[in-house]
Motif scaffolding. Structure first.
Motif, short mmCIF file in Angstrom:
data_model
loop_
_atom_site.label_atom_id
_atom_site.label_comp_id
_atom_site.label_asym_id
_atom_site.label_seq_id
_atom_site.Cartn_x
_atom_site.Cartn_y
_atom_site.Cartn_z
N PHE A 1 0.84 -1.20 0.00
CA PHE A 1 0.00 0.00 0.00
C PHE A 1 0.88 1.25 0.00
O PHE A 1 0.63 2.20 -0.76
CB PHE A 1 -0.91 -0.05 1.23
N GLU A 2 1.92 1.25 0.82
CA GLU A 2 2.83 2.40 0.88
C GLU A 2 3.57 2.59 -0.43
O GLU A 2 3.79 3.71 -0.88
CB GLU A 2 3.81 2.24 2.04
N GLN A 3 3.97 1.49 -1.07
CA GLN A 3 4.67 1.59 -2.35
C GLN A 3 3.75 2.20 -3.41
O GLN A 3 4.17 3.07 -4.16
CB GLN A 3 5.16 0.22 -2.80
N VAL A 4 2.52 1.74 -3.46
CA VAL A 4 1.58 2.28 -4.44
C VAL A 4 1.29 3.75 -4.13
O VAL A 4 1.22 4.58 -5.03
CB VAL A 4 0.27 1.46 -4.49
N ALA A 5 1.18 4.07 -2.85
CA ALA A 5 0.93 5.46 -2.46
C ALA A 5 2.04 6.37 -2.95
O ALA A 5 1.78 7.47 -3.44
CB ALA A 5 0.78 5.58 -0.94
N GLY A 6 3.29 5.93 -2.82
CA GLY A 6 4.41 6.74 -3.28
C GLY A 6 4.35 8.15 -2.75
O GLY A 6 4.52 9.11 -3.48
#
Length: 138
Positions: A39-44
């Motif tokens: 989720f954090e990676q997609v959020a960027g």
């Protein structure tokens, strides 16, 4: 380490964040713990703004720690995702915990013809509170 995933191109300088992508999970849920990195990676996120999805902010809520805010939301499984802005709800439901699924969903919801459902009292309260709740932002 989470493998690289294909994301939309970054749009620097876009700060009109009005759509919230909120993961509703529980601290005791191992699947949620694993999904958080995805989720954090997609959020960027950079400074509270998504680099990959301009106009979007991401937040993480533990439904037990924030039970007063989650209220009567019917969460049957984890992870459950809320995608909404001040005008309505674009998505509220479970999502398979895979980055490509989240990326496809968010891409589809950015389409001009994406339909919004009316807010419930709980979703309206959450969306209204999130801008003033930076400790929940990713």
């Amino acid at each position: 380490m989470t493998p690289a995933i294909p994301l939309p191109p970054q749009t620097p300088g876009d700060t009109a964040a009005s759509t919230w992508v909120v993961c509703l999970c529980a601290d005791w849920c191992d699947l949620c713990g694993d999904y958080r990195a995805v989720f954090e990676q997609v959020a960027g996120q950079t400074g509270g703004q998504s680099r990959h999805f301009p106009g979007t902010r991401f937040a993480w809520l533990d439904i037990e720690d924030q039970a007063d805010w989650v209220g009567d939301l019917d969460i049957e499984t984890f992870p459950t995702l809320l995608v909404a802005d001040r005008h309505g709800v674009l998505f509220l439901g479970p999502l398979t915990p895979q980055a490509p699924t989240l990326v496809r969903l968010l891409g589809a919801l950015q389409a001009p013809d994406a339909r919004k459902a009316s807010h419930t009292a709980v979703t309206a309260r959450l969306v209204a509170a999130l801008p003033d709740w930076p400790e929940r932002w990713l």
